[in-house]
Motif scaffolding. Structure first.
Motif, PDB file in Angstrom:
ATOM      1  N   GLN A   1      40.109  38.289  36.220  1.00 53.01           N
ATOM      2  CA  GLN A   1      40.645  39.606  36.561  1.00 53.01           C
ATOM      3  C   GLN A   1      40.267  40.633  35.504  1.00 53.01           C
ATOM      4  OE1 GLN A   1      44.729  40.496  35.900  1.00 53.01           O
ATOM      5  NE2 GLN A   1      44.973  41.601  37.838  1.00 53.01           N
ATOM      6  N   ASP A   2      40.344  40.233  34.228  1.00 53.53           N
ATOM      7  CA  ASP A   2      40.015  41.148  33.137  1.00 53.53           C
ATOM      8  C   ASP A   2      38.547  41.558  33.183  1.00 53.53           C
ATOM      9  OD1 ASP A   2      40.790  42.331  30.426  1.00 53.53           O
ATOM     10  OD2 ASP A   2      39.102  41.056  29.857  1.00 53.53           O
ATOM     11  N   ARG A   3      37.678  40.606  33.554  1.00 54.35           N
ATOM     12  CA  ARG A   3      36.231  40.872  33.576  1.00 54.35           C
ATOM     13  C   ARG A   3      35.823  41.706  34.788  1.00 54.35           C
ATOM     14  NH1 ARG A   3      30.979  38.690  32.687  1.00 54.35           N
ATOM     15  NH2 ARG A   3      29.697  40.423  33.456  1.00 54.35           N
ATOM     16  N   THR A   4      36.430  41.430  35.952  1.00 52.41           N
ATOM     17  CA  THR A   4      35.961  42.052  37.191  1.00 52.41           C
ATOM     18  C   THR A   4      36.870  43.165  37.703  1.00 52.41           C
ATOM     19  OG1 THR A   4      37.091  40.393  38.547  1.00 52.41           O
ATOM     20  CG2 THR A   4      34.827  39.915  37.862  1.00 52.41           C
ATOM     21  N   GLY A   5      38.069  43.314  37.120  1.00 48.80           N
ATOM     22  CA  GLY A   5      38.975  44.359  37.558  1.00 48.80           C
ATOM     23  C   GLY A   5      39.603  44.117  38.918  1.00 48.80           C
ATOM     24  N   ILE A   6      39.804  42.856  39.266  1.00 45.35           N
ATOM     25  CA  ILE A   6      40.447  42.540  40.543  1.00 45.35           C
ATOM     26  C   ILE A   6      41.853  43.130  40.569  1.00 45.35           C
ATOM     27  CG2 ILE A   6      41.344  40.627  41.955  1.00 45.35           C
ATOM     28  CD1 ILE A   6      39.027  38.938  40.867  1.00 45.35           C
ATOM     29  N   ARG A   7      42.231  43.745  41.672  1.00 47.43           N
ATOM     30  CA  ARG A   7      43.544  44.371  41.784  1.00 47.43           C
ATOM     31  C   ARG A   7      44.635  43.309  41.824  1.00 47.43           C
ATOM     32  NH1 ARG A   7      43.265  48.470  46.706  1.00 47.43           N
ATOM     33  NH2 ARG A   7      45.433  48.763  46.053  1.00 47.43           N
ATOM     34  N   GLU A   8      45.829  43.684  41.352  1.00 47.60           N
ATOM     35  CA  GLU A   8      46.928  42.730  41.231  1.00 47.60           C
ATOM     36  C   GLU A   8      47.301  42.093  42.559  1.00 47.60           C
ATOM     37  OE1 GLU A   8      50.279  44.408  39.281  1.00 47.60           O
ATOM     38  OE2 GLU A   8      49.252  44.689  37.359  1.00 47.60           O
ATOM     39  N   GLN A   9      47.223  42.831  43.642  1.00 47.36           N
ATOM     40  CA  GLN A   9      47.643  42.295  44.926  1.00 47.36           C
ATOM     41  C   GLN A   9      46.733  41.174  45.409  1.00 47.36           C
ATOM     42  OE1 GLN A   9      46.533  46.231  46.903  1.00 47.36           O
ATOM     43  NE2 GLN A   9      46.324  44.807  48.621  1.00 47.36           N
ATOM     44  N   TRP A  10      45.500  41.127  44.887  1.00 48.57           N
ATOM     45  CA  TRP A  10      44.566  40.074  45.262  1.00 48.57           C
ATOM     46  C   TRP A  10      44.600  38.893  44.298  1.00 48.57           C
ATOM     47  CZ3 TRP A  10      42.984  40.769  49.987  1.00 48.57           C
ATOM     48  CH2 TRP A  10      42.832  42.056  50.480  1.00 48.57           C
ATOM     49  N   PHE A  11      45.315  39.018  43.205  1.00 43.02           N
ATOM     50  CA  PHE A  11      45.317  37.966  42.184  1.00 43.02           C
ATOM     51  C   PHE A  11      45.765  36.607  42.731  1.00 43.02           C
ATOM     52  CE2 PHE A  11      47.056  35.541  38.645  1.00 43.02           C
ATOM     53  CZ  PHE A  11      46.077  35.682  37.677  1.00 43.02           C
ATOM     54  N   PRO A  12      46.813  36.533  43.584  1.00 41.06           N
ATOM     55  CA  PRO A  12      47.229  35.210  44.077  1.00 41.06           C
ATOM     56  C   PRO A  12      46.171  34.476  44.891  1.00 41.06           C
ATOM     57  CG  PRO A  12      48.974  36.830  44.444  1.00 41.06           C
ATOM     58  CD  PRO A  12      47.755  37.592  44.020  1.00 41.06           C
ATOM     59  N   LEU A  13      45.130  35.177  45.332  1.00 43.48           N
ATOM     60  CA  LEU A  13      44.091  34.527  46.122  1.00 43.48           C
ATOM     61  C   LEU A  13      43.037  33.828  45.261  1.00 43.48           C
ATOM     62  CD1 LEU A  13      43.422  37.065  49.013  1.00 43.48           C
ATOM     63  CD2 LEU A  13      44.899  35.043  48.996  1.00 43.48           C
ATOM     64  N   LEU A  14      43.037  34.067  43.954  1.00 38.72           N
ATOM     65  CA  LEU A  14      42.032  33.425  43.111  1.00 38.72           C
ATOM     66  C   LEU A  14      42.140  31.896  43.131  1.00 38.72           C
ATOM     67  CD1 LEU A  14      41.898  35.863  40.043  1.00 38.72           C
ATOM     68  CD2 LEU A  14      40.329  35.718  41.991  1.00 38.72           C
ATOM     69  N   PRO A  15      43.353  31.334  42.994  1.00 35.27           N
ATOM     70  CA  PRO A  15      43.435  29.867  43.110  1.00 35.27           C
ATOM     71  C   PRO A  15      42.983  29.351  44.470  1.00 35.27           C
ATOM     72  CG  PRO A  15      45.446  30.751  42.125  1.00 35.27           C
ATOM     73  CD  PRO A  15      44.651  31.919  42.635  1.00 35.27           C
ATOM     74  N   LEU A  16      43.050  30.215  45.478  1.00 33.73           N
ATOM     75  CA  LEU A  16      42.619  29.826  46.819  1.00 33.73           C
ATOM     76  C   LEU A  16      41.133  29.467  46.818  1.00 33.73           C
ATOM     77  CD1 LEU A  16      44.014  29.838  49.671  1.00 33.73           C
ATOM     78  CD2 LEU A  16      42.860  32.013  50.055  1.00 33.73           C
ATOM     79  N   GLY A  17      40.333  30.226  46.082  1.00 35.01           N
ATOM     80  CA  GLY A  17      38.902  29.939  46.019  1.00 35.01           C
ATOM     81  C   GLY A  17      38.614  28.604  45.371  1.00 35.01           C
ATOM     82  N   THR A  18      39.283  28.334  44.241  1.00 32.01           N
ATOM     83  CA  THR A  18      39.118  27.042  43.581  1.00 32.01           C
ATOM     84  C   THR A  18      39.521  25.906  44.502  1.00 32.01           C
ATOM     85  OG1 THR A  18      39.498  27.964  41.370  1.00 32.01           O
ATOM     86  CG2 THR A  18      39.900  25.617  41.649  1.00 32.01           C
ATOM     87  N   ALA A  19      40.672  26.057  45.163  1.00 26.48           N
ATOM     88  CA  ALA A  19      41.183  25.000  46.022  1.00 26.48           C
ATOM     89  C   ALA A  19      40.269  24.741  47.216  1.00 26.48           C
ATOM     90  CB  ALA A  19      42.585  25.363  46.504  1.00 26.48           C
TER      91      ALA A  19
END
Length: 452
Positions: A288-306
């Motif tokens: 998030q720090d590197r790409t500036g992903i908005r907070e509302q999309w943050f919970p979806l990051l583990p979704l990609g890994t999973a």
């Protein structure tokens, strides 16, 4: 057996009750445990997906404070895992101990609704991780004891794929709840508690009480049509004589596992690599720090890994059985190192988050089930949960130390230098692990298999 060891040849594999060369179906115990893990992971990952943002943005934790809490989150589980594994072997009821762990974790979920300060949240998370620590080794022991030794990589892959389906659905559920609910975090915690209770019900009703049929514990024998040397190709667990004796499991026998050279090698390498494995929460914060992903999309990051883990868990387990666990295990860490490199030096591509998450998920697919499959072939059946817990505890404690160190480094130096230090250390540790886990006598046939 070493991570480098390979399964018996295809000709020696038989279906349970079937003819030579046919792969047996996955044991019903594995599928039942996978269903419990799927449901439980929906609950756990709903919380995990929002926790970093809740603690950092909501409670105002610094990276150092978050590192301490994240380390506690994993460290408590590590310490209790050893107790859970030994207790399950001692009482000879893996389902009972696993059930206590699942139940404790479920009871902690509604407590998050009442804990709004750092101290109370830390206590609740510690109790929840206590439950996870109690259940992990007995659950993995049940899987290994229900599966033929030469197919355990695939069995663990199937379980991890089902487990990861829950990890895939959990962040998605959290994302939808946060968008729909007014008091989003409390709604996530409440729904998580209900789902966790369902997982306990499924465990009680559908997971067999026994420890399996013993298909994964007997000596490897040639089957009709198999080559004469087929049985000798399955490596022997290098156990001390006292460990091979049947009888009551006690602390002396459990500690005797530390005399097994192969188990020590696995434990040492797992811990060494754990010291340089940045936690998932920190990796998502870095992304998030590197790409500036908005907070509302943050919970979806583990979704990609999973999602990546789900797709690759079974193929990675099968590759480990066929080509060697050392190769797959170290390849996974190499891919994690590539993910660190992308976060550090890649241009600002729009596809950067996707690439990092793909590498992160592949890392888990190549390591998470492969390690317990290797440990299971190294220890006798009556100490299976204890052996898995020994290695898992060392790895988790190392990751606890990594969280503390990385949080401190981020606070003092910044995100980039902290990740560069972790990447350099991972490169060195992977090289050492590759040397330690090398085959002892390349080209020589291993000793005949002996399982207790």
């Amino acid at each position: 057996m070493y991570l480098a060891d390979r399964s018996a040849p295809d000709g020696a594999k038989t279906a349970s009750g079937g003819g030579p060369g046919r792969s047996p179906a996955v044991a019903s115990a594995v599928l039942a445990l996978g269903s419990v893990s799927l449901i439980t992971d929906v609950s756990s990952e709903m919380v995990t997906a929002v926790l970093p943002l809740y603690l950092v943005a909501g409670l105002g934790l610094s990276p150092l404070g978050f590192g301490a809490l994240d380390g506690l989150y994993n460290g408590v589980s590590a310490l209790v895992q050893l107790t859970g594994g030994h207790l399950a072997d001692r009482v000879r009821n893996h389902k009972l101990v696993a059930g206590i762990g699942y139940g404790l974790s479920a009871l902690c979920k509604p407590l998050l609704l009442l804990a709004h300060g750092l101290g109370p949240v830390g206590v609740v998370l510690a109790l929840e991780r206590t439950g996870k620590g109690l259940r992990t080794a007995p659950r993995d022991a049940l899987i290994s004891l229900s599966t033929p030794a030469e197919l355990q990589g695939r069995a663990f892959g199937v379980h991890r794929a089902m487990d990861t389906t829950g990890a895939l659905l959990g962040p998605l559920a959290a994302f939808l709840i946060l968008r729909a609910a007014v008091d989003g975090y409390d709604a996530v915690f409440g729904v998580s508690a209900c789902v966790a209770a369902l997982g306990v019900v499924v465990l009680v009703l559908f997971v067999p009480s026994g420890t399996g049929t013993g298909t994964g514990t007997g000596p490897s024998r040639p089957k009709p049509g198999a080559s004469p040397g087929a049985a000798s190709r399955t490596p022997a667990p290098a156990t001390a004589p006292a460990l091979a004796e049947h009888g009551a499991v006690n602390l002396r026998k459990a500690l005797g596992l530390l005399r097994v050279p192969r188990l020590r090698a696995l434990a040492a390498c797992a811990a060494l690599l754990g010291l340089t494995t940045v936690s998932d929460a920190f990796l998502y914060l870095l992304l998030q720090d590197r790409t500036g992903i908005r907070e509302q999309w943050f919970p979806l990051l583990p979704l990609g890994t999973a999602a990546v883990f789900l797709v690759l868990a079974v193929p990675a387990g099968a590759l480990a059985d066929r080509f060697g666990r050392r190769t797959v295990f170290l390849t996974g860490h190499t891919l994690l190192l590539a993910g660190y490199g992308l976060l550090l030096w890649a241009p600002d591509w729009s596809a950067l988050p996707l690439l990092v998450l793909v590498l992160h998920g592949t890392f888990y697919a190549a390591t998470d089930g492969v390690l317990p499959a290797a440990v299971a072939a190294t220890v006798p059946a009556e100490l299976r949960a204890t052996g898995i817990a020994l290695v898992g505890t060392g790895q988790a404690l190392a990751r606890f130390g990594c969280s503390l160190a990385f949080g401190g480094a981020w606070t003092l130096w910044g995100a980039g230098p902290a990740l560069a230090a972790a990447a350099g250390a991972l490169c060195c540790c992977a090289a050492v692990a590759g040397f330690v886990l090398r085959p002892t006598a390349p080209g020589a046939a291993p000793a005949p298999a002996r399982h207790s």
